[in-house]
Scaffold this motif. Structure first.
Motif, PDB file in Angstrom:
ATOM      1  N   ASP A  90      -9.760  60.580 -29.153  1.00 43.28           N
ATOM      2  CA  ASP A  90      -8.929  59.535 -29.747  1.00 43.28           C
ATOM      3  C   ASP A  90      -9.537  58.158 -29.490  1.00 43.28           C
ATOM      4  OD1 ASP A  90      -7.141  61.355 -30.691  1.00 43.28           O
ATOM      5  OD2 ASP A  90      -5.643  61.042 -29.115  1.00 43.28           O
ATOM      6  N   TYR A  91      -9.317  57.249 -30.447  1.00 45.46           N
ATOM      7  CA  TYR A  91      -9.839  55.896 -30.314  1.00 45.46           C
ATOM      8  C   TYR A  91      -9.124  55.163 -29.176  1.00 45.46           C
ATOM      9  CZ  TYR A  91     -11.614  56.764 -35.041  1.00 45.46           C
ATOM     10  OH  TYR A  91     -12.242  57.289 -36.139  1.00 45.46           O
ATOM     11  N   LYS A  92      -9.899  54.444 -28.374  1.00 50.67           N
ATOM     12  CA  LYS A  92      -9.325  53.724 -27.244  1.00 50.67           C
ATOM     13  C   LYS A  92      -8.861  52.323 -27.643  1.00 50.67           C
ATOM     14  CE  LYS A  92     -10.154  53.208 -22.278  1.00 50.67           C
ATOM     15  NZ  LYS A  92     -11.137  53.395 -21.180  1.00 50.67           N
ATOM     16  N   TYR A  93      -9.649  51.649 -28.475  1.00 54.82           N
ATOM     17  CA  TYR A  93      -9.306  50.280 -28.866  1.00 54.82           C
ATOM     18  C   TYR A  93      -9.403  50.101 -30.389  1.00 54.82           C
ATOM     19  CZ  TYR A  93     -10.218  49.524 -23.890  1.00 54.82           C
ATOM     20  OH  TYR A  93     -10.212  49.602 -22.514  1.00 54.82           O
ATOM     21  N   PRO A  94      -8.587  50.832 -31.162  1.00 58.37           N
ATOM     22  CA  PRO A  94      -8.699  50.750 -32.623  1.00 58.37           C
ATOM     23  C   PRO A  94      -8.282  49.406 -33.208  1.00 58.37           C
ATOM     24  CG  PRO A  94      -6.762  52.015 -32.016  1.00 58.37           C
ATOM     25  CD  PRO A  94      -7.527  51.770 -30.747  1.00 58.37           C
ATOM     26  N   TYR A  95      -7.496  48.623 -32.469  1.00 55.16           N
ATOM     27  CA  TYR A  95      -7.026  47.345 -32.994  1.00 55.16           C
ATOM     28  C   TYR A  95      -8.050  46.221 -32.805  1.00 55.16           C
ATOM     29  CZ  TYR A  95      -2.424  49.498 -33.409  1.00 55.16           C
ATOM     30  OH  TYR A  95      -1.383  50.316 -33.762  1.00 55.16           O
ATOM     31  N   ARG A  96      -9.110  46.487 -32.071  1.00 52.54           N
ATOM     32  CA  ARG A  96     -10.123  45.459 -31.841  1.00 52.54           C
ATOM     33  C   ARG A  96     -11.146  45.448 -32.979  1.00 52.54           C
ATOM     34  NH1 ARG A  96     -11.626  46.049 -25.365  1.00 52.54           N
ATOM     35  NH2 ARG A  96      -9.537  45.528 -24.554  1.00 52.54           N
ATOM     36  N   VAL A  97     -11.419  44.270 -33.505  1.00 47.64           N
ATOM     37  CA  VAL A  97     -12.367  44.135 -34.607  1.00 47.64           C
ATOM     38  C   VAL A  97     -13.754  44.614 -34.210  1.00 47.64           C
ATOM     39  CG1 VAL A  97     -13.494  42.490 -36.149  1.00 47.64           C
ATOM     40  CG2 VAL A  97     -11.075  42.208 -35.596  1.00 47.64           C
ATOM     41  N   GLU A  98     -14.151  44.329 -32.964  1.00 53.29           N
ATOM     42  CA  GLU A  98     -15.494  44.694 -32.516  1.00 53.29           C
ATOM     43  C   GLU A  98     -15.681  46.202 -32.340  1.00 53.29           C
ATOM     44  OE1 GLU A  98     -13.142  43.189 -28.872  1.00 53.29           O
ATOM     45  OE2 GLU A  98     -13.398  42.685 -30.995  1.00 53.29           O
ATOM     46  N   SER A  99     -14.594  46.971 -32.467  1.00 53.76           N
ATOM     47  CA  SER A  99     -14.705  48.428 -32.358  1.00 53.76           C
ATOM     48  C   SER A  99     -15.160  49.080 -33.657  1.00 53.76           C
ATOM     49  CB  SER A  99     -13.357  49.032 -31.940  1.00 53.76           C
ATOM     50  OG  SER A  99     -12.989  48.620 -30.637  1.00 53.76           O
ATOM     51  N   TRP A 100     -15.361  48.266 -34.703  1.00 51.75           N
ATOM     52  CA  TRP A 100     -15.693  48.812 -36.011  1.00 51.75           C
ATOM     53  C   TRP A 100     -16.909  48.119 -36.605  1.00 51.75           C
ATOM     54  CZ3 TRP A 100     -12.528  52.733 -37.912  1.00 51.75           C
ATOM     55  CH2 TRP A 100     -11.314  52.910 -37.246  1.00 51.75           C
ATOM     56  N   GLU A 101     -17.626  48.845 -37.455  1.00 48.39           N
ATOM     57  CA  GLU A 101     -18.684  48.237 -38.251  1.00 48.39           C
ATOM     58  C   GLU A 101     -18.542  48.713 -39.697  1.00 48.39           C
ATOM     59  OE1 GLU A 101     -22.505  49.323 -36.798  1.00 48.39           O
ATOM     60  OE2 GLU A 101     -22.439  51.369 -37.588  1.00 48.39           O
ATOM     61  N   LEU A 102     -18.808  47.801 -40.627  1.00 51.75           N
ATOM     62  CA  LEU A 102     -18.657  48.111 -42.043  1.00 51.75           C
ATOM     63  C   LEU A 102     -19.802  49.002 -42.515  1.00 51.75           C
ATOM     64  CD1 LEU A 102     -17.051  47.573 -44.652  1.00 51.75           C
ATOM     65  CD2 LEU A 102     -18.538  45.597 -45.044  1.00 51.75           C
ATOM     66  N   ALA A 103     -19.444  50.145 -43.106  1.00 54.77           N
ATOM     67  CA  ALA A 103     -20.450  51.086 -43.592  1.00 54.77           C
ATOM     68  C   ALA A 103     -20.644  50.992 -45.102  1.00 54.77           C
ATOM     69  CB  ALA A 103     -20.050  52.513 -43.212  1.00 54.77           C
ATOM     70  N   GLY A 104     -19.687  50.379 -45.797  1.00 57.21           N
ATOM     71  CA  GLY A 104     -19.804  50.261 -47.247  1.00 57.21           C
ATOM     72  C   GLY A 104     -18.446  50.099 -47.894  1.00 57.21           C
ATOM     73  N   ALA A 105     -18.415  50.132 -49.210  1.00 56.35           N
ATOM     74  CA  ALA A 105     -17.169  50.001 -49.961  1.00 56.35           C
ATOM     75  C   ALA A 105     -17.365  50.580 -51.353  1.00 56.35           C
ATOM     76  CB  ALA A 105     -16.742  48.542 -50.048  1.00 56.35           C
ATOM     77  N   LYS A 106     -16.261  50.953 -51.996  1.00 53.35           N
ATOM     78  CA  LYS A 106     -16.324  51.505 -53.347  1.00 53.35           C
ATOM     79  C   LYS A 106     -15.195  50.948 -54.203  1.00 53.35           C
ATOM     80  CE  LYS A 106     -18.843  55.811 -52.613  1.00 53.35           C
ATOM     81  NZ  LYS A 106     -18.942  57.246 -52.974  1.00 53.35           N
ATOM     82  N   LEU A 107     -15.505  50.789 -55.486  1.00 48.88           N
ATOM     83  CA  LEU A 107     -14.526  50.367 -56.482  1.00 48.88           C
ATOM     84  C   LEU A 107     -14.234  51.555 -57.391  1.00 48.88           C
ATOM     85  CD1 LEU A 107     -12.937  48.249 -58.210  1.00 48.88           C
ATOM     86  CD2 LEU A 107     -15.087  47.825 -59.414  1.00 48.88           C
ATOM     87  N   VAL A 108     -12.948  51.873 -57.557  1.00 49.58           N
ATOM     88  CA  VAL A 108     -12.568  52.992 -58.417  1.00 49.58           C
ATOM     89  C   VAL A 108     -11.454  52.549 -59.363  1.00 49.58           C
ATOM     90  CG1 VAL A 108     -13.217  54.763 -56.748  1.00 49.58           C
ATOM     91  CG2 VAL A 108     -10.892  53.850 -56.725  1.00 49.58           C
ATOM     92  N   ILE A 109     -11.336  53.265 -60.468  1.00 48.27           N
ATOM     93  CA  ILE A 109     -10.266  53.031 -61.435  1.00 48.27           C
ATOM     94  C   ILE A 109      -9.289  54.198 -61.364  1.00 48.27           C
ATOM     95  CG2 ILE A 109      -9.693  52.721 -63.874  1.00 48.27           C
ATOM     96  CD1 ILE A 109     -12.483  51.619 -64.316  1.00 48.27           C
ATOM     97  N   VAL A 110      -8.018  53.892 -61.380  1.00 43.01           N
ATOM     98  CA  VAL A 110      -7.000  54.939 -61.383  1.00 43.01           C
ATOM     99  C   VAL A 110      -6.953  55.531 -62.789  1.00 43.01           C
ATOM    100  CG1 VAL A 110      -4.588  55.496 -60.951  1.00 43.01           C
ATOM    101  CG2 VAL A 110      -5.698  53.692 -59.620  1.00 43.01           C
ATOM    102  N   ASP A 111      -7.634  56.673 -62.957  1.00 48.62           N
ATOM    103  CA  ASP A 111      -7.753  57.283 -64.283  1.00 48.62           C
ATOM    104  C   ASP A 111      -6.768  58.420 -64.515  1.00 48.62           C
ATOM    105  OD1 ASP A 111      -8.772  59.221 -62.622  1.00 48.62           O
ATOM    106  OD2 ASP A 111     -10.798  59.190 -63.458  1.00 48.62           O
ATOM    107  N   GLY A 112      -6.021  58.794 -63.475  1.00 44.94           N
ATOM    108  CA  GLY A 112      -5.050  59.873 -63.619  1.00 44.94           C
ATOM    109  C   GLY A 112      -5.637  61.249 -63.409  1.00 44.94           C
ATOM    110  N   GLU A 113      -6.961  61.346 -63.277  1.00 44.15           N
ATOM    111  CA  GLU A 113      -7.615  62.639 -63.071  1.00 44.15           C
ATOM    112  C   GLU A 113      -8.312  62.673 -61.709  1.00 44.15           C
ATOM    113  OE1 GLU A 113     -10.141  63.376 -66.412  1.00 44.15           O
ATOM    114  OE2 GLU A 113      -8.499  63.332 -67.856  1.00 44.15           O
ATOM    115  N   LYS A 114      -9.447  61.986 -61.613  1.00 44.24           N
ATOM    116  CA  LYS A 114     -10.125  61.932 -60.318  1.00 44.24           C
ATOM    117  C   LYS A 114      -9.332  61.098 -59.316  1.00 44.24           C
ATOM    118  CE  LYS A 114     -14.865  62.547 -61.994  1.00 44.24           C
ATOM    119  NZ  LYS A 114     -16.228  61.937 -62.050  1.00 44.24           N
ATOM    120  N   ILE A 115      -8.785  60.007 -59.797  1.00 39.41           N
ATOM    121  CA  ILE A 115      -7.954  59.131 -58.964  1.00 39.41           C
ATOM    122  C   ILE A 115      -6.553  59.116 -59.559  1.00 39.41           C
ATOM    123  CG2 ILE A 115      -7.658  56.828 -57.997  1.00 39.41           C
ATOM    124  CD1 ILE A 115     -10.153  58.231 -57.001  1.00 39.41           C
TER     125      ILE A 115
END
Length: 325
Positions: free
Chosen positions: A276-301
């Motif tokens: 279990d995460y010990k300090y999940p509320y701390r910003v320094e406990s995380w690093e950004l790995a990426g991001a994605k943009l999706v459209i709610v199409d009713g099928e895949k999303i």
């Protein structure tokens, strides 16, 4: 004598395993706060302390029969309850302001052009109704309202309520469990405290929840909703809108045609022996790995379904942000 109150529920209208139904009445034998009976709060935003706005729904209720009062806040319980209509975050904000306004003398008010009003005491009420008016409530459970165009409203105390109803209005709630609402055209609403709730219902409105476990909602045309805190929830209900989940383990959902922006964060902080995460509320406990943009199409999303980005993949999650089975 029947008493009006407000109650939080899980999304399926259950509370502690009991199934409720809108419009129905329920009765039990005994009322004792925190032990037995039907519980609700007279002050709407007190509900946030029991039901997280990112995972809950809220209804107006009517209590009757034998009653018992809690000493910590406005929580009361009764032997009889009738479940009324569901309230949006904007509706809760209005109810919170009405509650405060009806129980105190207005500490400050302004109805003149460019006027400024401020309330600094607990349960204080501040209102600015003129064009470009500014209203501020800094005490706990304070109520601030700006109804003129280009008005600014701010509530900084614990469980404060802030509302901007004019076009181009700005509303901000910075205290924990605070609620902010902007209903006018191009209005901006922000909630930065823990379990804060933000709502923008006007066209081209912007709503932001930056506190941990916050909830953000944009319902107008071309609206933008953003949740940047840990386990925040962002939603949009117009196909021209966009919901952004940029916080650690944040989630987003939208209606058919809407866009979702989902961030992917990797936990790099300390963990307990069981993983279990010990300090999940701390910003320094995380690093950004990426991001994605999706459209709610009713099928895949699917529409009205929460999603997260995990290890580069778009994953369906439940109302609590956990991976759906």
């Amino acid at each position: 004598m029947a008493k009006k109150a407000f109650k939080g529920f899980n999304k399926d209208l259950t509370c502690r395993g009991f199934q409720y139904e809108e419009g129905k009445e329920f009765e039990t034998a005994r009322a004792e706060c925190c032990e037995e009976g039907f519980h609700a709060c007279e002050y709407p935003l007190d509900c946030f302390g029991y039901y997280n706005p990112a995972q809950s729904v809220y209804h107006e209720v009517e209590l009757d029969g034998d009653m018992d009062q809690s000493g910590s806040d406005t929580k009361i319980c009764a032997t009889k309850i009738k479940i009324g209509a569901r309230l949006s975050i904007a509706g809760l904000v209005k109810a919170a302001i009405d509650f405060t306004m009806s129980r105190v003398n207005k500490e400050a008010s302004s109805d003149e052009r460019h006027g400024y009003a401020s309330a600094t005491g607990d349960y204080g009420a501040s209102s600015a109704t003129g064009y470009r008016g500014a209203s501020s409530a800094t005490g706990n459970c304070g109520a601030s309202s700006a109804t003129g165009n280009c008005g600014a409203s701010s509530a900084t105390g614990y469980r404060g309520a802030s509302s901007a109803t004019g076009d181009y209005g700005a509303s901000s709630a910075t205290g924990n469990c605070g609620a902010s609402s902007a209903t006018g055209y191009r209005g901006a609403s922000s909630a930065t405290g823990y379990r804060g709730a933000s709502s923008a219902t006007g066209d081209y409105g912007a709503s932001s929840a930056t506190g941990n476990c916050g909830a953000s909602s944009a319902t107008g045309n071309c609206g933008a909703s953003s949740a940047t805190g840990y386990r925040g929830a962002s939603s949009v209900s117009d196909p021209t809108g966009v919901a952004v989940a940029w916080g650690h383990e944040a989630r987003a959902k939208g209606c058919l045609g809407a866009h979702l922006i989902l961030s992917d964060w990797r936990y790099i902080g300390e963990k307990y022996s069981d993983g279990d995460y010990k300090y999940p509320y701390r910003v320094e406990s995380w690093e950004l790995a990426g991001a994605k943009l999706v459209i709610v199409d009713g099928e895949k999303i699917k529409a009205d379904t929460y999603y997260r980005c995990i290890n580069g993949e778009i994953v369906e999650v439940d109302e609590d942000g956990e991976i759906a089975e």
